[in-house]
Design a protein around this motif. Structure first.
Motif, PDB file in Angstrom:
ATOM      1  N   LYS A 489      74.414  10.045  -8.130  1.00  0.00           N
ATOM      2  CA  LYS A 489      73.533   9.751  -6.995  1.00  0.00           C
ATOM      3  C   LYS A 489      74.263   9.913  -5.664  1.00  0.00           C
ATOM      4  O   LYS A 489      73.662  10.288  -4.672  1.00  0.00           O
ATOM      5  CB  LYS A 489      73.000   8.312  -7.095  1.00  0.00           C
ATOM      6  CG  LYS A 489      72.142   8.042  -8.317  1.00  0.00           C
ATOM      7  CD  LYS A 489      71.685   6.595  -8.327  1.00  0.00           C
ATOM      8  CE  LYS A 489      70.857   6.278  -9.563  1.00  0.00           C
ATOM      9  NZ  LYS A 489      70.431   4.847  -9.570  1.00  0.00           N
ATOM     10  N   SER A 490      75.540   9.583  -5.658  1.00  0.00           N
ATOM     11  CA  SER A 490      76.347   9.677  -4.444  1.00  0.00           C
ATOM     12  C   SER A 490      77.492  10.662  -4.674  1.00  0.00           C
ATOM     13  O   SER A 490      78.104  10.686  -5.747  1.00  0.00           O
ATOM     14  CB  SER A 490      76.914   8.306  -4.068  1.00  0.00           C
ATOM     15  OG  SER A 490      75.866   7.374  -3.867  1.00  0.00           O
ATOM     16  N   LYS A 491      77.795  11.455  -3.646  1.00  0.00           N
ATOM     17  CA  LYS A 491      78.861  12.444  -3.766  1.00  0.00           C
ATOM     18  C   LYS A 491      80.229  11.777  -3.809  1.00  0.00           C
ATOM     19  O   LYS A 491      81.162  12.278  -4.444  1.00  0.00           O
ATOM     20  CB  LYS A 491      78.784  13.428  -2.597  1.00  0.00           C
ATOM     21  CG  LYS A 491      77.582  14.369  -2.652  1.00  0.00           C
ATOM     22  CD  LYS A 491      77.617  15.375  -1.515  1.00  0.00           C
ATOM     23  CE  LYS A 491      76.434  16.336  -1.610  1.00  0.00           C
ATOM     24  NZ  LYS A 491      76.442  17.337  -0.509  1.00  0.00           N
ATOM     25  N   GLU A 492      80.351  10.660  -3.113  1.00  0.00           N
ATOM     26  CA  GLU A 492      81.622   9.935  -3.082  1.00  0.00           C
ATOM     27  C   GLU A 492      81.363   8.455  -3.364  1.00  0.00           C
ATOM     28  O   GLU A 492      80.400   7.884  -2.860  1.00  0.00           O
ATOM     29  CB  GLU A 492      82.302  10.084  -1.721  1.00  0.00           C
ATOM     30  CG  GLU A 492      82.611  11.520  -1.336  1.00  0.00           C
ATOM     31  CD  GLU A 492      83.168  11.630   0.069  1.00  0.00           C
ATOM     32  OE1 GLU A 492      83.677  10.603   0.591  1.00  0.00           O
ATOM     33  OE2 GLU A 492      83.083  12.722   0.661  1.00  0.00           O
ATOM     34  N   ILE A 493      82.239   7.844  -4.180  1.00  0.00           N
ATOM     35  CA  ILE A 493      82.119   6.423  -4.501  1.00  0.00           C
ATOM     36  C   ILE A 493      83.449   5.747  -4.198  1.00  0.00           C
ATOM     37  O   ILE A 493      84.512   6.205  -4.639  1.00  0.00           O
ATOM     38  CB  ILE A 493      81.745   6.200  -5.980  1.00  0.00           C
ATOM     39  CG1 ILE A 493      80.419   6.899  -6.320  1.00  0.00           C
ATOM     40  CG2 ILE A 493      81.665   4.704  -6.291  1.00  0.00           C
ATOM     41  CD1 ILE A 493      80.050   6.824  -7.781  1.00  0.00           C
ATOM     42  N   TYR A 494      83.388   4.653  -3.443  1.00  0.00           N
ATOM     43  CA  TYR A 494      84.589   3.909  -3.081  1.00  0.00           C
ATOM     44  C   TYR A 494      84.446   2.458  -3.539  1.00  0.00           C
ATOM     45  O   TYR A 494      83.406   1.820  -3.321  1.00  0.00           O
ATOM     46  CB  TYR A 494      84.807   3.945  -1.570  1.00  0.00           C
ATOM     47  CG  TYR A 494      85.045   5.332  -1.023  1.00  0.00           C
ATOM     48  CD1 TYR A 494      86.338   5.847  -0.909  1.00  0.00           C
ATOM     49  CD2 TYR A 494      83.974   6.131  -0.631  1.00  0.00           C
ATOM     50  CE1 TYR A 494      86.565   7.129  -0.409  1.00  0.00           C
ATOM     51  CE2 TYR A 494      84.190   7.417  -0.135  1.00  0.00           C
ATOM     52  CZ  TYR A 494      85.486   7.909  -0.027  1.00  0.00           C
ATOM     53  OH  TYR A 494      85.699   9.174   0.463  1.00  0.00           O
ATOM     54  N   LEU A 495      85.501   1.937  -4.149  1.00  0.00           N
ATOM     55  CA  LEU A 495      85.564   0.531  -4.535  1.00  0.00           C
ATOM     56  C   LEU A 495      86.446  -0.198  -3.538  1.00  0.00           C
ATOM     57  O   LEU A 495      87.571   0.245  -3.252  1.00  0.00           O
ATOM     58  CB  LEU A 495      86.139   0.380  -5.943  1.00  0.00           C
ATOM     59  CG  LEU A 495      85.469   1.177  -7.071  1.00  0.00           C
ATOM     60  CD1 LEU A 495      86.146   0.874  -8.398  1.00  0.00           C
ATOM     61  CD2 LEU A 495      83.992   0.874  -7.142  1.00  0.00           C
TER      62      LEU A 495
END
Length: 515
Positions: A489-495
């Protein structure tokens, strides 16, 4: 010889001189009169209550010429004219009991002059009110119409001083209770206001009123429905983004079709820019202080569940944030459902205007920062745009550093994880970002998610004791696998794991990782 009813200056008449501005609400006038006699209507400020009251007034006065082309022109008995007693509490700021009593007597005297009905009683406001009704009935040989606008404003003006508010409430109870035994002399009665006070106070004597606040058939009695907006303002909306207008100003619901705030729409069409016009007409200082006092977890504003009793009435003796938020217009009904034979309401912000503007104020108040939050908002958005995580951390450290130390001495906020999360949530929402608090996944619940430019930022919060920083917040995000909800769903994922020190009352650890 027929007695002629006097005519004063009418706000309805002014509006009718510019048809472009007028949405025909006169079908509700006919419906109310056909179905009953005694009514109460609650709506937020600046929602058209006063205009509707004046519309009723002009109809009962028999001013047919003002209703040409409207529904009521051919659906009203214009052969009968009624004496109207109109009392408006909206035009004055009330500072105490004596001020209120003086104003009531002034209003009664004004109605005496308008109706040509002198009363012998000049000092006892309740007796004078009764005398005015009886003498008006006797003079005009018709039942009397009583319209009371903003009936609760004297209490709201003093709401921060609970004892004064109670005394003012008692004065109003004595005043309004006069209506109850005068049924044979009354044609129609309407009280409007922002809050409906609890049955044990004002409404204990007004239980004969039909409360239409949450009636589906009257849900659009004030405000603009979508069809009304597009029909009346067709030309002005030709080059406008209707979906964006809906996002900003629509969404107020009272169990029926959602409506736009008319104050916002008219100013938006005049100024041609999106702005929190309605929000800026009133400062919710009492509400903001109450949320802090009750340690209210601000992310719950996105999805608050309340009972029928809680949203239905307001009590000066026991003020509840949920009730005040709903009746004042900062939250609205998004869904109604039943559980174990109990009716429950799901509440949330009505639109973008309220969500952004309210949280901007909350962020300033909750962090004790009344001047630098806009600058921090700019800096945080720039950091987010460039994925500059160290800069994000510094902005947030500055935000929490502004929390007044007095607040920590009075309670244990330094150990209260929800307080830090509330500040962070309000700051992000006030920045206009798309924020999802308590983001539910099939693996559990993310504390907070921010969606920005096809990126997903997943936040976890922890309050830690002592000097050590362990990175447990980030570890939990990774261990639970919350990020899988946004894969594809998202191109980039950050935790991002944020740890707050209860001793230093600020961010102790700020860990992040890109997946």
């Amino acid at each position: 010889m027929e007695k002629k009813l006097p005519i004063g200056i009418s706000s309805f008449e002014k509006i009718r001189s510019e048809p472009y501005y007028y949405v025909d609400k006169t079908p509700f006038v006919a419906k109310l009169v056909e179905e009953g006699t005694y009514y109460f209507l609650s709506r937020p400020r600046r929602f058209g209550k006063s205009l509707f009251v004046d519309t009723l007034k002009q109809a009962f006065l028999g001013r047919k010429e003002l209703f040409q082309g409207l529904y009521l022109e051919k659906n009203w008995d214009w052969s009968v004219k009624y004496p109207v007693i109109h009392i408006d509490f909206g035009g004055r700021t009330f500072k105490g009991e004596e001020h209120l009593i003086t104003y009531i007597l002034e209003q009664l005297e004004k109605n005496q002059e308008t109706l040509g009905v002198p009363c012998s009683e000049k000092t006892l406001y309740d007796i004078c009110f009764k005398e005015l009704i009886l003498k008006s009935y006797e003079k005009y040989k018709q039942k009397v119409v009583v319209l009371i606008d903003e009936y609760d404003k004297p209490i709201l003006d003093c709401i921060e001083d609970r004892e004064t508010a109670k005394r003012i409430r008692d004065i109003l109870v004595k005043f309004y209770i006069i209506l109850k035994p005068l049924d044979r002399y009354l044609k129609f009665v309407l009280l409007t206001g922002v809050l409906k006070f609890y049955m044990s106070s004002i409404f204990s004597g007004l239980n004969f009123l039909n409360d239409i606040t949450l009636s589906r058939k009257y849900s659009t009695i004030c405000g603009f429905a979508q069809e009304e907006l597009e029909e009346v303002f067709r030309e002005e909306l030709q080059d406008k983004d209707l979906e964006l207008i809906r996002c900003w100003y629509n969404g107020y619901s009272w169990l029926g079709e959602p409506v736009y705030n008319p104050f916002d729409i008219l100013l938006y069409l005049e100024e041609k820019k999106f702005h929190p016009y309605w929000f800026e007409t009133g400062t919710p200082s009492f509400l903001v202080k109450l949320l802090l006092e009750k340690r209210f977890y601000l992310p719950e504003l996105e999805n608050l569940v309340a009972t029928d009793t809680l949203i239905g009435s307001f009590d000066v003796d026991r003020v509840r944030p949920e009730n005040l938020l709903f009746q004042a217009g900062y939250l609205t009904i998004k869904r109604i459902f039943s559980l174990a034979d109990k009716i429950l309401y799901e509440l949330s912000y009505p639109n973008k205007e309220v969500k952004v503007a309210l949280n901007e104020v909350l962020a300033e108040y909750f962090t004790g920062d009344t001047g630098e939050v806009p600058l921090k908002t700019r800096d945080f958005l720039l950091a987010l745009e460039g994925n500059q995580f160290e800069k994000m951390k510094k902005v947030l450290e500055g935000l929490y550093a502004g929390i007044p130390h007095d607040w920590f001495r009075k309670n244990e906020l330094s150990r209260y994880e929800g307080y830090y999360a509330s500040c962070f949530y309000a700051f992000l929402c006030g920045s206009g970002l798309e924020v999802i608090p308590e983001d539910i996944t099939n693996k559990g619940q993310i504390d907070l998610t921010v969606l920005y430019r096809e990126r997903a930022y997943l936040f976890e919060f922890k309050v830690v004791e002592g000097e050590g920083v362990e990175g447990k917040a980030l570890a939990q995000l990774k261990e639970k696998g919350y990020h899988k909800k946004y894969e594809g769903k998202s191109k980039e994922i950050y935790l991002i794991g944020i740890e707050f020190s209860s001793g230093e009352r600020n961010i102790k650890g700020f860990f992040w990782e890109r997946l």
